[in-house]
Motif scaffolding. Structure first.
Motif, PDB file in Angstrom:
ATOM      1  N   CYS A  45       0.836  -1.200   0.000  1.00  0.00           N
ATOM      2  CA  CYS A  45       0.000   0.000   0.000  1.00  0.00           C
ATOM      3  C   CYS A  45       0.874   1.256   0.000  1.00  0.00           C
ATOM      4  O   CYS A  45       1.725   1.416   0.887  1.00  0.00           O
ATOM      5  N   CYS A  53      -2.598  -6.864   1.051  1.00  0.00           N
ATOM      6  CA  CYS A  53      -3.509  -6.262   0.080  1.00  0.00           C
ATOM      7  C   CYS A  53      -4.127  -7.379  -0.756  1.00  0.00           C
ATOM      8  O   CYS A  53      -3.511  -8.420  -0.965  1.00  0.00           O
ATOM      9  N   ASP A  55      -6.634  -8.407  -4.340  1.00  0.00           N
ATOM     10  CA  ASP A  55      -6.936  -7.980  -5.701  1.00  0.00           C
ATOM     11  C   ASP A  55      -8.415  -7.623  -5.832  1.00  0.00           C
ATOM     12  O   ASP A  55      -9.294  -8.422  -5.467  1.00  0.00           O
ATOM     13  N   VAL A  56      -8.698  -6.430  -6.383  1.00  0.00           N
ATOM     14  CA  VAL A  56     -10.077  -6.009  -6.670  1.00  0.00           C
ATOM     15  C   VAL A  56     -10.170  -5.527  -8.116  1.00  0.00           C
ATOM     16  O   VAL A  56     -10.962  -4.640  -8.445  1.00  0.00           O
ATOM     17  N   THR A  57      -9.366  -6.127  -9.001  1.00  0.00           N
ATOM     18  CA  THR A  57      -9.310  -5.698 -10.397  1.00  0.00           C
ATOM     19  C   THR A  57     -10.668  -5.915 -11.061  1.00  0.00           C
ATOM     20  O   THR A  57     -11.281  -6.980 -10.933  1.00  0.00           O
ATOM     21  N   ARG A  63      -6.000  -3.491  -9.811  1.00  0.00           N
ATOM     22  CA  ARG A  63      -6.405  -2.674  -8.661  1.00  0.00           C
ATOM     23  C   ARG A  63      -6.309  -3.530  -7.412  1.00  0.00           C
ATOM     24  O   ARG A  63      -6.629  -4.723  -7.420  1.00  0.00           O
ATOM     25  N   ARG A  65      -6.691  -3.485  -2.879  1.00  0.00           N
ATOM     26  CA  ARG A  65      -7.271  -2.830  -1.704  1.00  0.00           C
ATOM     27  C   ARG A  65      -6.467  -3.213  -0.476  1.00  0.00           C
ATOM     28  O   ARG A  65      -6.172  -4.390  -0.235  1.00  0.00           O
ATOM     29  N   CYS A  66      -6.076  -2.190   0.278  1.00  0.00           N
ATOM     30  CA  CYS A  66      -5.284  -2.417   1.480  1.00  0.00           C
ATOM     31  C   CYS A  66      -6.175  -2.952   2.602  1.00  0.00           C
ATOM     32  O   CYS A  66      -7.244  -2.405   2.872  1.00  0.00           O
ATOM     33  N   ARG A  70      -7.862   0.279   3.979  1.00  0.00           N
ATOM     34  CA  ARG A  70      -9.036   0.057   3.129  1.00  0.00           C
ATOM     35  C   ARG A  70      -9.049   0.933   1.881  1.00  0.00           C
ATOM     36  O   ARG A  70     -10.089   1.120   1.253  1.00  0.00           O
ATOM     37  N   LYS A  71      -7.897   1.474   1.492  1.00  0.00           N
ATOM     38  CA  LYS A  71      -7.845   2.313   0.291  1.00  0.00           C
ATOM     39  C   LYS A  71      -7.487   1.474  -0.919  1.00  0.00           C
ATOM     40  O   LYS A  71      -6.695   0.542  -0.833  1.00  0.00           O
ATOM     41  N   ASP A  72      -8.093   1.842  -2.051  1.00  0.00           N
ATOM     42  CA  ASP A  72      -7.783   1.173  -3.312  1.00  0.00           C
ATOM     43  C   ASP A  72      -6.620   1.882  -3.996  1.00  0.00           C
ATOM     44  O   ASP A  72      -6.479   3.101  -3.914  1.00  0.00           O
ATOM     45  N   SER A  74      -3.578   1.359  -7.540  1.00  0.00           N
ATOM     46  CA  SER A  74      -3.051   0.605  -8.678  1.00  0.00           C
ATOM     47  C   SER A  74      -1.530   0.567  -8.570  1.00  0.00           C
ATOM     48  O   SER A  74      -0.951   1.277  -7.740  1.00  0.00           O
TER      49      SER A  74
END
Length: 325
Positions: A45, A53, A55-57, A63, A65-66, A70-72, A74
């Protein structure tokens, strides 16, 4: 006679063809490995430094997410490539072209090679110079028993002589100059690194040199009186260039080698360097001179990694959108 290193196969460890053949996924994996070498490409992050972290790609750009803040983000978030418009493969290809040009590459040529606008190429080149300069930011050279060469090179402020001899003025006089002429002062350690900075005169660089050269260093200069203030801190050895370029191991030839690269870049690639950006071009040539005997794959990895670890550019992020500080 032995073959020059740059002519050998060992100097070619990456090519433009190899980068352009990468898929988008492979290009992102390569960038991630160079940005986060300690975790072998696993995301970290950029906000809190947490390594947990997931993967929320949702599209082509990875992409993450920590798990802590909780921040997204790249892979390019918080780097010189933040808010990028080109694909990551295009950026990697541009860096290959940039490091392969031993005396620099103009933004116009890079724009033509990459099929991008001159504005985009110009900003990209300056961002890469910013990454190069960050390697020596705040660093010092020399030390006990070490030798450092110091010299200055005046750049810019050219005054074109009049056509007729009777109308020509003495361009050495201050009243006939443009005021844009600056001196690039190079501090180069033998067998080490180069620190370059821009000053109005050589005399104005004395405090900077004292701050960036370690105590106990032997400093080699030419016969100019500008370097006399350095005697209060260092052992000075001077070479009189009207007598010889090198005598009894006293010389400034390695500093002159740096200036040769800077001059050839100015005359052959850029044609004109604004005094506003002269320090950036000097840092670029110092980086190229320091790493001139390394394979281009090493230069590529070093520059990509440095750009990935450098924060967003204050001067060039959002420049054309009027968001630059």
């Amino acid at each position: 006679m032995s073959q020059h290193f740059l002519l050998s196969a060992a100097a070619r460890t990456i090519s433009l063809k190899a980068v352009l053949s990468l898929t988008d996924a492979d290009a992102w994996k390569l960038f991630q490995r160079l940005r986060w070498p300690d975790t072998d490409g696993a995301p970290v992050c950029p906000c809190c430094g947490n390594g947990r972290c997931y993967d929320v790609t949702r599209g082509a750009t990875p992409r993450f997410r920590c798990a802590a803040c909780r921040k997204d983000f790249s892979p390019t978030s918080g780097t010189l490539f933040a808010y990028h418009k080109l694909s990551i493969r295009d950026y990697l290809a541009a860096i290959v072209l940039f490091v392969n040009a031993v005396k620099g590459i103009s933004a116009l040529q890079l724009g033509r090679d990459m099929d991008i606008s001159y504005k985009a190429a110009w900003v990209l080149c300056h961002k890469l110079r910013e990454a190069m300069a960050s390697e020596m930011k705040g660093a010092s050279v020399g030390g006990s028993g070490e030798t450092v060469e110091v010299d200055g090179c005046y750049v810019g402020g050219h005054v074109r002589p009049a056509n007729y001899k009777a109308n020509r003025k003495d361009r050495r006089l201050a009243q006939h100059q443009t005021g844009k002429r600056k001196v690039v002062v190079a501090i180069r350690e033998r067998g080490g690194r180069t620190v370059a900075a821009v000053f109005p005169t050589e005399e104005a660089s004395a405090d900077f040199i004292k701050a960036r050269v370690e105590k106990g260093t032997t400093v080699h200069t030419d016969e100019a009186h500008s370097w006399e203030p350095l005697r209060t801190k260092f052992r000075i050895r001077q070479i009189n260039h009207s007598f010889a370029y090198s005598h009894d191991d006293a010389c400034t030839n390695q500093a002159e080698s740096f200036f040769s690269r800077l001059r050839r870049a100015e005359w052959g690639q850029y044609h004109q360097i604004s005094d506003l950006y002269l320090g950036r071009y000097a840092a670029e040539m110092g980086w190229r001179e320091d790493h001139r005997r390394q394979p281009n794959g090493v230069l590529f990895s070093r520059l990509v990694g440095q750009a990935g670890r450098s924060p967003m550019s204050i001067d060039f992020t959002g420049r054309w959108q009027k968001r630059a500080a």
